[in-house]
Design a protein around this motif. Structure first.
Motif, PDB file in Angstrom:
ATOM      1  N   VAL A  40       6.285   4.958  10.041  1.00  0.00           N
ATOM      2  CA  VAL A  40       5.140   4.924   9.044  1.00  0.00           C
ATOM      3  C   VAL A  40       4.000   4.276  10.025  1.00  0.00           C
ATOM      4  O   VAL A  40       3.954   3.412  10.576  1.00  0.00           O
ATOM      5  CB  VAL A  40       5.286   4.012   7.874  1.00  0.00           C
ATOM      6  N   TYR A  41       2.823   4.857   9.698  1.00  0.00           N
ATOM      7  CA  TYR A  41       1.386   4.416  10.339  1.00  0.00           C
ATOM      8  C   TYR A  41       0.546   4.742   9.460  1.00  0.00           C
ATOM      9  O   TYR A  41       0.190   5.453   8.599  1.00  0.00           O
ATOM     10  CB  TYR A  41       1.367   5.129  11.555  1.00  0.00           C
ATOM     11  N   ARG A  42      -0.814   4.095  10.062  1.00  0.00           N
ATOM     12  CA  ARG A  42      -2.200   4.431   9.333  1.00  0.00           C
ATOM     13  C   ARG A  42      -3.032   5.160  10.467  1.00  0.00           C
ATOM     14  O   ARG A  42      -2.773   4.902  11.614  1.00  0.00           O
ATOM     15  CB  ARG A  42      -2.931   3.193   8.879  1.00  0.00           C
ATOM     16  N   TYR A  51       4.340  -4.246   4.646  1.00  0.00           N
ATOM     17  CA  TYR A  51       4.976  -4.308   3.208  1.00  0.00           C
ATOM     18  C   TYR A  51       4.147  -4.206   2.027  1.00  0.00           C
ATOM     19  O   TYR A  51       4.050  -3.450   0.962  1.00  0.00           O
ATOM     20  CB  TYR A  51       6.198  -5.086   3.181  1.00  0.00           C
ATOM     21  N   GLU A  52       3.432  -5.328   2.132  1.00  0.00           N
ATOM     22  CA  GLU A  52       2.697  -6.042   0.820  1.00  0.00           C
ATOM     23  C   GLU A  52       1.431  -5.211   0.547  1.00  0.00           C
ATOM     24  O   GLU A  52       0.886  -4.502   1.321  1.00  0.00           O
ATOM     25  CB  GLU A  52       2.256  -7.425   1.197  1.00  0.00           C
ATOM     26  N   GLY A  53       0.858  -5.355  -0.593  1.00  0.00           N
ATOM     27  CA  GLY A  53      -0.400  -4.833  -0.857  1.00  0.00           C
ATOM     28  C   GLY A  53      -0.507  -3.500  -1.632  1.00  0.00           C
ATOM     29  O   GLY A  53       0.543  -2.892  -1.591  1.00  0.00           O
ATOM     30  N   GLU A  54      -1.761  -3.319  -2.057  1.00  0.00           N
ATOM     31  CA  GLU A  54      -2.046  -2.184  -2.869  1.00  0.00           C
ATOM     32  C   GLU A  54      -1.684  -0.842  -2.101  1.00  0.00           C
ATOM     33  O   GLU A  54      -1.744   0.610  -2.558  1.00  0.00           O
ATOM     34  CB  GLU A  54      -3.132  -2.042  -3.912  1.00  0.00           C
ATOM     35  N   ASP A  55      -1.796  -1.019  -0.845  1.00  0.00           N
ATOM     36  CA  ASP A  55      -1.683   0.153   0.158  1.00  0.00           C
ATOM     37  C   ASP A  55      -0.632   0.214   1.002  1.00  0.00           C
ATOM     38  O   ASP A  55      -0.638   0.882   2.145  1.00  0.00           O
ATOM     39  CB  ASP A  55      -3.126   0.696   0.757  1.00  0.00           C
ATOM     40  N   GLY A  56       0.320  -0.829   0.547  1.00  0.00           N
ATOM     41  CA  GLY A  56       1.654  -1.105   1.673  1.00  0.00           C
ATOM     42  C   GLY A  56       2.861  -0.216   1.441  1.00  0.00           C
ATOM     43  O   GLY A  56       2.800   0.748   0.391  1.00  0.00           O
ATOM     44  N   GLY A  63       4.935   4.450  -5.755  1.00  0.00           N
ATOM     45  CA  GLY A  63       4.321   5.791  -5.990  1.00  0.00           C
ATOM     46  C   GLY A  63       5.642   6.931  -6.049  1.00  0.00           C
ATOM     47  O   GLY A  63       5.636   7.843  -6.944  1.00  0.00           O
ATOM     48  N   ILE A  64       6.539   6.668  -5.026  1.00  0.00           N
ATOM     49  CA  ILE A  64       7.798   7.698  -5.018  1.00  0.00           C
ATOM     50  C   ILE A  64       8.564   7.521  -6.377  1.00  0.00           C
ATOM     51  O   ILE A  64       8.969   8.481  -6.867  1.00  0.00           O
ATOM     52  CB  ILE A  64       8.517   7.670  -3.851  1.00  0.00           C
ATOM     53  N   ARG A  65       8.577   6.181  -6.759  1.00  0.00           N
ATOM     54  CA  ARG A  65       9.467   5.833  -8.002  1.00  0.00           C
ATOM     55  C   ARG A  65       8.882   6.602  -9.171  1.00  0.00           C
ATOM     56  O   ARG A  65       9.668   7.287 -10.027  1.00  0.00           O
ATOM     57  CB  ARG A  65       9.553   4.242  -8.095  1.00  0.00           C
ATOM     58  N   LEU A 130      -2.787   6.584   0.265  1.00  0.00           N
ATOM     59  CA  LEU A 130      -2.445   5.197   0.628  1.00  0.00           C
ATOM     60  C   LEU A 130      -2.861   4.987   2.031  1.00  0.00           C
ATOM     61  O   LEU A 130      -2.834   3.979   2.689  1.00  0.00           O
ATOM     62  CB  LEU A 130      -1.109   4.771   0.362  1.00  0.00           C
ATOM     63  N   ASN A 131      -3.309   6.040   2.834  1.00  0.00           N
ATOM     64  CA  ASN A 131      -3.273   6.384   4.235  1.00  0.00           C
ATOM     65  C   ASN A 131      -2.223   5.911   4.885  1.00  0.00           C
ATOM     66  O   ASN A 131      -2.187   5.201   5.943  1.00  0.00           O
ATOM     67  CB  ASN A 131      -4.697   5.501   4.575  1.00  0.00           C
ATOM     68  N   ILE A 132      -1.027   6.202   4.354  1.00  0.00           N
ATOM     69  CA  ILE A 132       0.393   6.203   5.048  1.00  0.00           C
ATOM     70  C   ILE A 132       1.053   7.685   5.465  1.00  0.00           C
ATOM     71  O   ILE A 132       0.874   8.486   4.719  1.00  0.00           O
ATOM     72  CB  ILE A 132       1.285   5.414   4.076  1.00  0.00           C
ATOM     73  N   HIS A 133       1.107   7.481   6.765  1.00  0.00           N
ATOM     74  CA  HIS A 133       1.436   8.894   7.329  1.00  0.00           C
ATOM     75  C   HIS A 133       2.846   8.725   7.838  1.00  0.00           C
ATOM     76  O   HIS A 133       3.301   7.347   8.335  1.00  0.00           O
ATOM     77  CB  HIS A 133       0.456   9.291   8.351  1.00  0.00           C
TER      78      HIS A 133
END
Length: 449
Positions: A40-42, A51-56, A63-65, A130-133
């Motif tokens: 995973v990366y930004r 791991y933490e935070g509203e975009d972690g 979100g997947i849950r 979430l800017n997670i790629h």
């Protein structure tokens, strides 16, 4: 014995064997399981994900849950993965945040491929905002172990310091490597033995075909599969080619004997991990673990221990093929394709056995040591690995054709590698030395999965 109440105590050697042997099932019940890990990366700026935070990563799990209806599982108060309500399968987190799908058992590779496509759609739909790629490479190409944040799983807090005691690259294995794994069934002990021997011998060939980790620390690593090199320097007590599997009389009992001599990592009690790193399961059987004095192991403790062995092919209640770098979607599907083709058709399994039956343990060990550097170009018996790989892929293709399900289409990425005579890793290096102008970061766009 809190935390192990639901599992019976081990009372005999037979219990150790039964923990593996009970996986045997008739051919009509054989299934295909595929697991894969994605980095995973930004983007903008390029950096790892915490791991933490509203975009972690925890937000990604949430979100997947919501999107899938799957359920959390926890380590203490932290969600560390998701499980569905159906067959075994789910999402878990590797130490450096690698996002793993452990696929459900499927009757066909088409089913596994549909599951993969759905999962990737979930990841992109939730991760994008979430800017997670997600990156399909065998090793993180840029960041060091120190730059990657550990996920909040207790077992990783036990394993990390232990890795530094038993190898030079164990923490690289944990934090910055990613693999694809195919899980396959056996019908009985004899079938397990033949499949394990064939798959162990051919594992370096598969590693070579899937070589896809040429970069580390922002530059070419000198290896086409740096991930495979990492495993040579992780923990020799629990990794490798299992040469004893080729000895006369090998079976469940001999694998159990090997497992008893592999040092332990942990025992779970009251949903907490007890650090027993380096201790002996034999001592545990006698009630002599210093951390749990007088307490003896349950069958679940033994099963947990078996899951901490990391050979090239792992035996549990099924066989796990563990030798491939993570790649693109097509390569994730190609891994179960080659192994199902080789192992689930009687004619193909026999042809594969004929291919390897006169290979010596020394030759197999040499192959395992050499393929991380040169992959399909590794010399072997007057030729090279590519020549063996062509025969092996053809055997797998015929095995898949006889299944009559059209699964041979999933071998296309391997056909491309052999036609080009270039692994995925070499094609990345061509770009690095050409159009990318030596800028490794370009791979984050082109290898995004």
């Amino acid at each position: 014995m809190a935390g192990a109440e639901s599992s019976p105590l081990i009372t005999s050697r037979a219990d150790l064997i039964e923990a593996m042997a009970r996986g045997a099932k008739p051919k009509s019940d054989w299934r295909i399981g595929t697991e894969h890990e994605k980095h995973v990366y930004r983007k903008d700026p390029l950096r790892p994900v915490q791991y933490e935070g509203e975009d972690g990563i925890a937000a990604l799990l949430e979100g997947i849950r919501r999107r899938t209806g799957w359920h959390y599982f926890y380590d203490k108060e932290n969600p560390i993965g998701l499980r569905n309500d159906g067959p075994v399968g789910g999402i878990s987190l590797e130490p450096g945040g690698q996002f793993e799908l452990s696929g459900a058992p499927h009757e066909t590779i088409h089913g596994s491929a549909r599951e993969l496509r759905s999962h990737l759609e979930d990841c992109r739909a939730v991760g994008g905002p979430l800017n997670i790629h997600f990156l399909g490479l065998g090793v993180t190409p840029v960041w060091s172990v120190a730059e990657l944040r550990r996920m909040p799983k207790s077992r990783y807090g036990i394993m990390t310091p232990y890795m530094d005691k038993v190898g030079t690259l164990g923490t690289s294995m944990m934090y910055r490597s990613a693999t694809v794994q195919a899980n396959l069934d056996f019908s009985d002990e004899a079938d397990m033995v033949k499949k394990l021997r064939v798959s162990l011998a051919l594992q370096p060939i598969v590693t070579a075909l899937f070589a896809n980790s040429p970069f580390v620390d922002g530059k070419p690593s000198g290896y086409l599969s740096f991930r495979s090199h990492i495993w040579l320097n992780t923990d020799r007590a629990r990794t490798g080619m299992l040469p004893f599997a080729f000895e006369d009389g090998f079976g469940f009992d001999r694998y159990a004997e090997h497992a008893l001599d592999v040092p332990m990592y942990f025992v779970i009690r009251d949903k907490q991990y007890v650090n027993v790193a380096g201790e002996s399961f034999r001592a545990f059987l006698k009630g002599e673990l210093p951390q749990l004095p007088g307490e003896k192991p349950t069958v679940k403790d033994w099963e947990d221990h078996l899951s901490t062995l990391f050979p090239e092919v792992r035996l549990k209640q099924f066989l796990e093929m563990r030798g491939a770098d993570m790649g693109d979607e097509a390569h994730v599907n190609a891994l179960p394709a080659i192994w199902v083709g080789l192992l689930y058709d009687d004619g193909a399994l026999e042809a594969a056995w004929r291919e390897i039956r006169d290979w010596t343990v020394a030759e197999m060990a040499q192959l395992r040591n050499d393929v991380p550097v040169r992959a399909i170009h590794t010399p072997f018996r007057g030729g090279d690995v590519a020549q063996v790989a062509r025969r092996v892929v053809d055997i797998a293709r015929e095995g898949l054709k006889r299944r009559g399900l059209g699964e041979e289409v999933f071998l296309a990425p391997l056909d491309e590698t052999l036609a080009l005579n270039k692994t995925p890793a070499e094609r990345w290096l061509d770009r690095y030395n050409g159009a990318w102008g030596g800028d490794v970061t370009r791979v984050f766009d082109e290898a995004e999965i």
